[in-house]
Scaffold this motif. Structure first.
Motif, mmCIF file in Angstrom:
data_model
loop_
_atom_site.group_PDB
_atom_site.id
_atom_site.type_symbol
_atom_site.label_atom_id
_atom_site.label_comp_id
_atom_site.label_asym_id
_atom_site.label_seq_id
_atom_site.Cartn_x
_atom_site.Cartn_y
_atom_site.Cartn_z
ATOM 1 N N MET A 119 0.580 -1.342 -0.092
ATOM 2 C CA MET A 119 -0.370 0.500 -0.093
ATOM 3 C C MET A 119 0.925 1.269 0.333
ATOM 4 O O MET A 119 2.153 1.063 0.780
ATOM 5 N N GLU B 78 -7.712 -2.892 -2.968
ATOM 6 C CA GLU B 78 -8.941 -3.544 -2.893
ATOM 7 C C GLU B 78 -8.480 -4.595 -2.542
ATOM 8 O O GLU B 78 -8.905 -5.691 -1.464
ATOM 9 N N GLU C 93 -5.677 -5.431 -2.418
ATOM 10 C CA GLU C 93 -4.232 -6.022 -1.118
ATOM 11 C C GLU C 93 -5.003 -6.219 0.379
ATOM 12 O O GLU C 93 -5.312 -6.217 1.510
ATOM 13 N N LEU C 94 -5.988 -5.331 0.736
ATOM 14 C CA LEU C 94 -7.522 -4.536 1.955
ATOM 15 C C LEU C 94 -8.046 -5.921 1.723
ATOM 16 O O LEU C 94 -8.489 -6.728 2.721
ATOM 17 N N PHE D 272 -12.699 3.223 5.539
ATOM 18 C CA PHE D 272 -10.993 2.903 4.836
ATOM 19 C C PHE D 272 -10.691 4.759 4.982
ATOM 20 O O PHE D 272 -10.067 5.299 4.995
#
Length: 310
Positions: free
Chosen positions: A1, A40, A42-43, A64
């Motif tokens: 990120m 998205e 990665e999250l 977020f």
């Protein structure tokens, strides 16, 4: 990120439109969409609900965004604080006001002494200014209405009477003072709801049990005198307007009501770092209006009626 992905997400989240966000960020739309998709992934959760070409921030995205706003604001504050600590005479000051006319003189006298400071102005209602302060879009607000919030601090710039402006041939033009009852049925020029002049007129007319007859709503204060002079209607105008260089024959009358006043203030958030440039502009604006108040009003009283002519 990375920070770039967070900034991209913040812009799309605020606009809820990938195309407009890409234009604002000056990036290609496919590149922006890929960055959002990687974020998205990665999250592990979607941040937007997608309906064709339309997107809406969902509950994951809203949660977020609150954190992202805080992270990016802290980083910007840190950068500005380091600049200030290094003694660099540079920076950006962002200011919102209900009317930009109140800022023309402070800006004119501030800019020559601070050539490396970028002053950016915007116009907003009281609610809009509160939101701009909360989101970090502006450093300062110059307002004629209180801004809500325990973290918002303010200093009074000017406490002045608000007067009534009428055309030179108006039935009230020969008077020195008028009461609210004298204004029954008169056509009024005022601002849209949310701005101080409209709030004042609504409050005074409601107190007097009168109906406000509005013939013009607008935000262009500079054209107000010409519309009054043309005979379209009458208006409440702060006495600061007596200093304006206007080529009209409007007549200024005192209003016989102690609540017919304007308190102009500068406001800022106490819980965020205020840059040295913003503090200098705030203090410069305070000093400008202090000197203005000490100089006293300029007026042209008609010797016969006592009314003030423009």
């Amino acid at each position: 990120m990375d920070l770039l992905a967070l900034r991209y997400f913040q812009t799309v989240a605020r606009l809820e439109h990938v195309g407009r966000a890409a234009e604002k960020l000056r990036v290609a739309q496919p590149s922006l969409s890929r960055t959002l998709a990687r974020l998205e992934n990665e999250l592990g959760v979607p941040l937007f609900d997608r309906h064709g070409r339309r997107i809406r921030l969902n509950r994951f995205g809203a949660a977020f965004l609150r954190r992202v706003d805080r992270v990016l604001a802290e980083l910007e504050d840190a950068r500005q604080e380091l600049d200030d600590a290094a003694g660099w005479e540079r920076g950006t000051v962002t200011v919102a006001a209900e009317s930009l006319l109140v800022l023309t003189e402070p800006v004119r006298t501030f800019v020559p002494g601070h050539p490396l400071v970028d002053v950016r102005l915007s116009q907003a209602s009281a609610a809009g200014m509160t939101e701009k302060l909360r989101s970090g879009d502006v450093d300062l607000c110059v307002t004629s209405q209180p801004l809500s919030g325990n973290d918002i601090r303010s200093r009074v710039l000017l406490d002045e009477p608000v007067m009534l402006c009428v055309p030179s041939g108006h039935r009230l033009a020969g008077r020195r003072r008028v009461g609210l009852a004298d204004l029954a049925g008169e056509p009024f020029l005022t601002t849209r709801p949310g701005y101080w002049q409209r709030a004042l007129a609504d409050r005074l007319f409601a107190k007097a049990g009168l109906e406000l007859q509005i013939v013009c709503e607008g935000d262009e204060a500079a054209v107000l005198f010409q519309l009054i002079d043309a005979g379209l209607g009458i208006a409440f105008v702060p006495s600061l307007g007596l200093r304006a260089d206007i080529s009209t024959t409007v007549v200024w009358l005192d209003v016989d009501d102690p609540e017919c006043r304007r308190v102009l203030s500068v406001a800022w958030r106490e819980d965020t770092y205020l840059s040295a440039a913003a503090r200098r502009f705030r203090d410069h604006t305070v000093e400008h209006f202090r000197a203005l108040a000490e100089a006293g009003p300029r007026s042209k009283r008609d010797p016969a009626s006592g009314a003030v002519t423009g």
